[in-house]
Design a protein around this motif. Structure first.
Motif, PDB file in Angstrom:
ATOM      1  N   GLY A   1       6.220  -3.078  -2.678  1.00 20.33           N
ATOM      2  CA  GLY A   1       6.259  -4.532  -2.753  1.00 20.33           C
ATOM      3  C   GLY A   1       6.724  -5.050  -4.101  1.00 20.33           C
ATOM      4  O   GLY A   1       7.093  -6.215  -4.233  1.00 20.33           O
ATOM      5  N   ASP A   2       6.712  -4.192  -5.132  1.00 22.69           N
ATOM      6  CA  ASP A   2       7.082  -4.618  -6.478  1.00 22.69           C
ATOM      7  C   ASP A   2       8.508  -4.235  -6.866  1.00 22.69           C
ATOM      8  O   ASP A   2       8.992  -4.638  -7.916  1.00 22.69           O
ATOM      9  CB  ASP A   2       6.124  -3.998  -7.500  1.00 22.69           C
ATOM     10  CG  ASP A   2       4.706  -4.492  -7.328  1.00 22.69           C
ATOM     11  OD1 ASP A   2       4.512  -5.580  -6.757  1.00 22.69           O
ATOM     12  OD2 ASP A   2       3.777  -3.777  -7.764  1.00 22.69           O
ATOM     13  N   ILE A   3       9.178  -3.452  -6.048  1.00 21.12           N
ATOM     14  CA  ILE A   3      10.526  -2.972  -6.360  1.00 21.12           C
ATOM     15  C   ILE A   3      11.550  -3.933  -5.770  1.00 21.12           C
ATOM     16  O   ILE A   3      11.366  -4.459  -4.679  1.00 21.12           O
ATOM     17  CB  ILE A   3      10.731  -1.545  -5.806  1.00 21.12           C
ATOM     18  CG1 ILE A   3       9.714  -0.587  -6.433  1.00 21.12           C
ATOM     19  CG2 ILE A   3      12.157  -1.059  -6.058  1.00 21.12           C
ATOM     20  CD1 ILE A   3       9.720   0.794  -5.833  1.00 21.12           C
ATOM     21  N   ALA A   4      12.633  -4.156  -6.512  1.00 20.08           N
ATOM     22  CA  ALA A   4      13.696  -5.050  -6.047  1.00 20.08           C
ATOM     23  C   ALA A   4      15.052  -4.467  -6.431  1.00 20.08           C
ATOM     24  O   ALA A   4      15.153  -3.616  -7.316  1.00 20.08           O
ATOM     25  CB  ALA A   4      13.521  -6.441  -6.645  1.00 20.08           C
TER      26      ALA A   4
ATOM     27  N   ASP B   1       0.809  -1.215   0.000  1.00 24.34           N
ATOM     28  CA  ASP B   1       0.000   0.000   0.000  1.00 24.34           C
ATOM     29  C   ASP B   1       0.842   1.265   0.000  1.00 24.34           C
ATOM     30  O   ASP B   1       0.312   2.362  -0.088  1.00 24.34           O
ATOM     31  CB  ASP B   1      -0.931   0.024   1.218  1.00 24.34           C
ATOM     32  CG  ASP B   1      -2.031  -0.998   1.111  1.00 24.34           C
ATOM     33  OD1 ASP B   1      -2.259  -1.524   0.003  1.00 24.34           O
ATOM     34  OD2 ASP B   1      -2.675  -1.287   2.134  1.00 24.34           O
ATOM     35  N   ILE B   2       2.165   1.134   0.108  1.00 21.93           N
ATOM     36  CA  ILE B   2       3.064   2.285   0.061  1.00 21.93           C
ATOM     37  C   ILE B   2       3.554   2.425  -1.376  1.00 21.93           C
ATOM     38  O   ILE B   2       4.077   1.477  -1.957  1.00 21.93           O
ATOM     39  CB  ILE B   2       4.253   2.113   1.027  1.00 21.93           C
ATOM     40  CG1 ILE B   2       3.777   1.831   2.450  1.00 21.93           C
ATOM     41  CG2 ILE B   2       5.167   3.336   0.975  1.00 21.93           C
ATOM     42  CD1 ILE B   2       2.996   2.955   3.086  1.00 21.93           C
TER      43      ILE B   2
ATOM     44  N   GLY C   1       8.928  11.841  -2.241  1.00 21.84           N
ATOM     45  CA  GLY C   1       8.337  11.199  -1.073  1.00 21.84           C
ATOM     46  C   GLY C   1       7.583   9.929  -1.414  1.00 21.84           C
ATOM     47  O   GLY C   1       7.610   9.439  -2.541  1.00 21.84           O
ATOM     48  N   LEU C   2       6.920   9.411  -0.403  1.00 17.09           N
ATOM     49  CA  LEU C   2       6.140   8.186  -0.533  1.00 17.09           C
ATOM     50  C   LEU C   2       4.678   8.485  -0.238  1.00 17.09           C
ATOM     51  O   LEU C   2       4.359   9.425   0.489  1.00 17.09           O
ATOM     52  CB  LEU C   2       6.664   7.125   0.437  1.00 17.09           C
ATOM     53  CG  LEU C   2       8.066   6.603   0.155  1.00 17.09           C
ATOM     54  CD1 LEU C   2       8.508   5.668   1.260  1.00 17.09           C
ATOM     55  CD2 LEU C   2       8.123   5.901  -1.183  1.00 17.09           C
ATOM     56  N   PHE C   3       3.821   7.636  -0.777  1.00 18.62           N
ATOM     57  CA  PHE C   3       2.386   7.839  -0.640  1.00 18.62           C
ATOM     58  C   PHE C   3       1.720   6.542  -0.196  1.00 18.62           C
ATOM     59  O   PHE C   3       2.160   5.459  -0.567  1.00 18.62           O
ATOM     60  CB  PHE C   3       1.794   8.303  -1.974  1.00 18.62           C
ATOM     61  CG  PHE C   3       2.383   9.593  -2.452  1.00 18.62           C
ATOM     62  CD1 PHE C   3       1.799  10.799  -2.110  1.00 18.62           C
ATOM     63  CD2 PHE C   3       3.537   9.615  -3.212  1.00 18.62           C
ATOM     64  CE1 PHE C   3       2.352  11.997  -2.525  1.00 18.62           C
ATOM     65  CE2 PHE C   3       4.094  10.801  -3.641  1.00 18.62           C
ATOM     66  CZ  PHE C   3       3.504  12.000  -3.295  1.00 18.62           C
TER      67      PHE C   3
ATOM     68  N   LEU D   1      -6.437   7.360  -5.285  1.00 15.18           N
ATOM     69  CA  LEU D   1      -6.348   8.439  -4.310  1.00 15.18           C
ATOM     70  C   LEU D   1      -5.255   8.050  -3.326  1.00 15.18           C
ATOM     71  O   LEU D   1      -5.271   6.937  -2.777  1.00 15.18           O
ATOM     72  CB  LEU D   1      -7.680   8.618  -3.580  1.00 15.18           C
ATOM     73  CG  LEU D   1      -7.737   9.743  -2.543  1.00 15.18           C
ATOM     74  CD1 LEU D   1      -7.535  11.096  -3.219  1.00 15.18           C
ATOM     75  CD2 LEU D   1      -9.062   9.718  -1.811  1.00 15.18           C
ATOM     76  N   VAL D   2      -4.283   8.944  -3.136  1.00 15.65           N
ATOM     77  CA  VAL D   2      -3.142   8.648  -2.272  1.00 15.65           C
ATOM     78  C   VAL D   2      -2.987   9.723  -1.216  1.00 15.65           C
ATOM     79  O   VAL D   2      -3.497  10.841  -1.362  1.00 15.65           O
ATOM     80  CB  VAL D   2      -1.828   8.518  -3.085  1.00 15.65           C
ATOM     81  CG1 VAL D   2      -1.880   7.337  -4.024  1.00 15.65           C
ATOM     82  CG2 VAL D   2      -1.520   9.791  -3.838  1.00 15.65           C
TER      83      VAL D   2
END
Length: 168
Positions: free
Chosen positions: A47-50, A3-4, A12-14, A25-26
């Protein structure tokens, strides 16, 4: 951590709030301000980044955050504004098997910036919860595994034969 989100063009992060017809909507993790992120934006989930590793595999970003958190005992990481040599040596200490040819300093800066944002907003504690949930799920699988019971075939056959005889 799914969810991040990181959104290209925005610093930044959302946190994902909900889906809309044209995007999502974030909410900014730091400022708590909400905004729409449209489908035309490049949106990446944590969760999808490596990160590329030397052994040809990719280490999920969540595991990289866990490694940094273990190195810092839950504290903040080195500033992403440090010089390149400091950043490379720091990342090598936290993650010794990362591919130094394919992971650039700009990537390291992003990872450390994201880690520090998550750590400052107490969102890394979710990593511990995820580990606990995974451990509990694994334990539940082990406990619920049915033990195969062998039933003698002779009894079933005998029961079927006796049922046929009683029908006649």
């Amino acid at each position: 951590m799914k969810d991040i989100l990181a959104i290209s063009g925005y610093s930044g992060l959302f946190k994902l709030i909900s889906s809309t017809k044209n995007g999502v909507l974030v909410e900014n993790v730091e400022t708590k301000k909400r905004m729409p992120a449209f489908a035309t934006s490049k949106i990446s989930s944590m969760g999808d980044i490596a990160i590329f590793c030397n052994d040809g595999t990719d280490m999920p970003l969540v595991d990289v955050f866990k490694a940094i958190r273990a190195k810092e005992n839950g504290g903040a990481a080195v500033s992403a504004k440090s010089d390149d040599k400091t950043l490379k040596s720091y990342f090598l200490e936290a993650m010794p098997n990362y591919d130094q040819d394919r992971v650039y300093v700009s990537h390291i800066k992003k990872v450390l910036t994201w880690y520090n944002i998550l750590q400052a907003n107490n969102l890394l504690s979710e990593l511990d919860k995820d580990d606990e949930v995974a451990a509990e799920a694994e334990q539940a699988k082990v406990e619920e595994a049915p033990v195969a019971e062998e039933k003698p075939k002779a009894k079933k056959t005998a029961a079927k034969k006796s049922a046929k005889k009683s029908e006649e």
